[in-house]
Write a protein that holds these residues in place. Structure first.
Motif, short mmCIF file in Angstrom:
data_model
loop_
_atom_site.label_atom_id
_atom_site.label_comp_id
_atom_site.label_asym_id
_atom_site.label_seq_id
_atom_site.Cartn_x
_atom_site.Cartn_y
_atom_site.Cartn_z
N VAL A 13 30.84 35.84 80.96
CA VAL A 13 29.52 36.40 81.26
C VAL A 13 28.41 35.50 80.74
CG1 VAL A 13 27.98 38.35 80.79
CG2 VAL A 13 30.34 38.78 81.42
N LYS A 18 28.14 32.51 88.13
CA LYS A 18 28.18 33.76 88.90
C LYS A 18 27.49 34.89 88.15
CE LYS A 18 32.78 33.18 89.82
NZ LYS A 18 34.12 33.70 90.06
N CYS A 19 27.36 34.74 86.83
CA CYS A 19 26.83 35.82 85.98
C CYS A 19 25.39 35.55 85.54
CB CYS A 19 27.72 35.99 84.76
SG CYS A 19 29.43 36.31 85.16
N LYS A 21 22.60 36.65 86.78
CA LYS A 21 21.68 37.77 86.95
C LYS A 21 21.65 38.63 85.69
CE LYS A 21 21.87 39.93 91.00
NZ LYS A 21 22.48 40.59 92.18
N ILE A 24 23.02 43.50 84.80
CA ILE A 24 24.17 43.77 85.68
C ILE A 24 25.31 44.30 84.83
CG2 ILE A 24 25.88 42.73 87.24
CD1 ILE A 24 23.05 42.83 88.39
N TYR A 25 26.01 45.28 85.36
CA TYR A 25 27.21 45.82 84.73
C TYR A 25 28.39 45.08 85.35
CZ TYR A 25 30.53 49.36 83.11
OH TYR A 25 31.56 50.02 82.50
N TRP A 26 28.92 44.09 84.61
CA TRP A 26 29.99 43.26 85.13
C TRP A 26 31.35 43.93 84.90
CZ3 TRP A 26 28.36 39.65 88.19
CH2 TRP A 26 27.11 39.06 87.98
N SER A 27 32.23 43.79 85.85
CA SER A 27 33.59 44.34 85.75
C SER A 27 34.58 43.31 86.28
CB SER A 27 33.72 45.62 86.58
OG SER A 27 32.95 46.65 86.04
N GLU A 56 30.01 42.58 90.35
CA GLU A 56 28.95 43.49 89.95
C GLU A 56 29.43 44.91 90.21
OE1 GLU A 56 25.02 42.71 91.49
OE2 GLU A 56 25.46 40.56 91.59
N ASN A 57 29.29 45.77 89.21
CA ASN A 57 29.75 47.14 89.35
C ASN A 57 28.59 48.09 89.12
OD1 ASN A 57 31.50 49.28 89.68
ND2 ASN A 57 32.81 48.76 87.96
N THR A 58 28.79 49.33 89.48
CA THR A 58 27.80 50.38 89.26
C THR A 58 28.27 51.20 88.06
OG1 THR A 58 27.37 50.48 91.62
CG2 THR A 58 26.63 52.34 90.29
#
Length: 90
Positions: A13, A18-19, A21, A24-27, A56-58
């Motif tokens: 992260v 890719k990370c 942003k 963001i909730y990364w998974s 990216e996750n919710t």
């Protein structure tokens, strides 16, 4: 997820383009989005979340619920034995 993998995920992260942003909730999808079960050899399969690609996750409603997050924070502080004074050290 074993002991080494959380550190690897944190490093990804921080360093992976890719990370880039924020907020963001990364998974990682290592099978965590399936129902877990035990295989014939007695080992858990399917829902461990180890490995996989980052996405990216919710956040769930529980993660966004202020009462739930406060309770989790309080329990975590108690579990690791930190005092209020120790938490505020900079």
């Amino acid at each position: 997820v074993g002991h080494q993998q959380p550190g690897e995920r944190l490093a990804q992260v921080v360093d992976d383009p890719k990370c880039s942003k924020s907020n963001i909730y990364w998974s990682w999808n290592g099978g965590a989005q399936t129902v877990g079960r035990y295989s014939a050899d007695g080992k858990p399969r399917g829902a461990g979340g180890a490995g996989g690609e980052i996405f990216e996750n919710t956040q769930s409603d529980a993660v966004r619920d202020k009462e739930t997050t406060r309770k989790m924070w309080d329990l975590s502080v108690k579990a690791v034995g930190l005092s209020e004074k120790e938490m505020l050290k900079v």
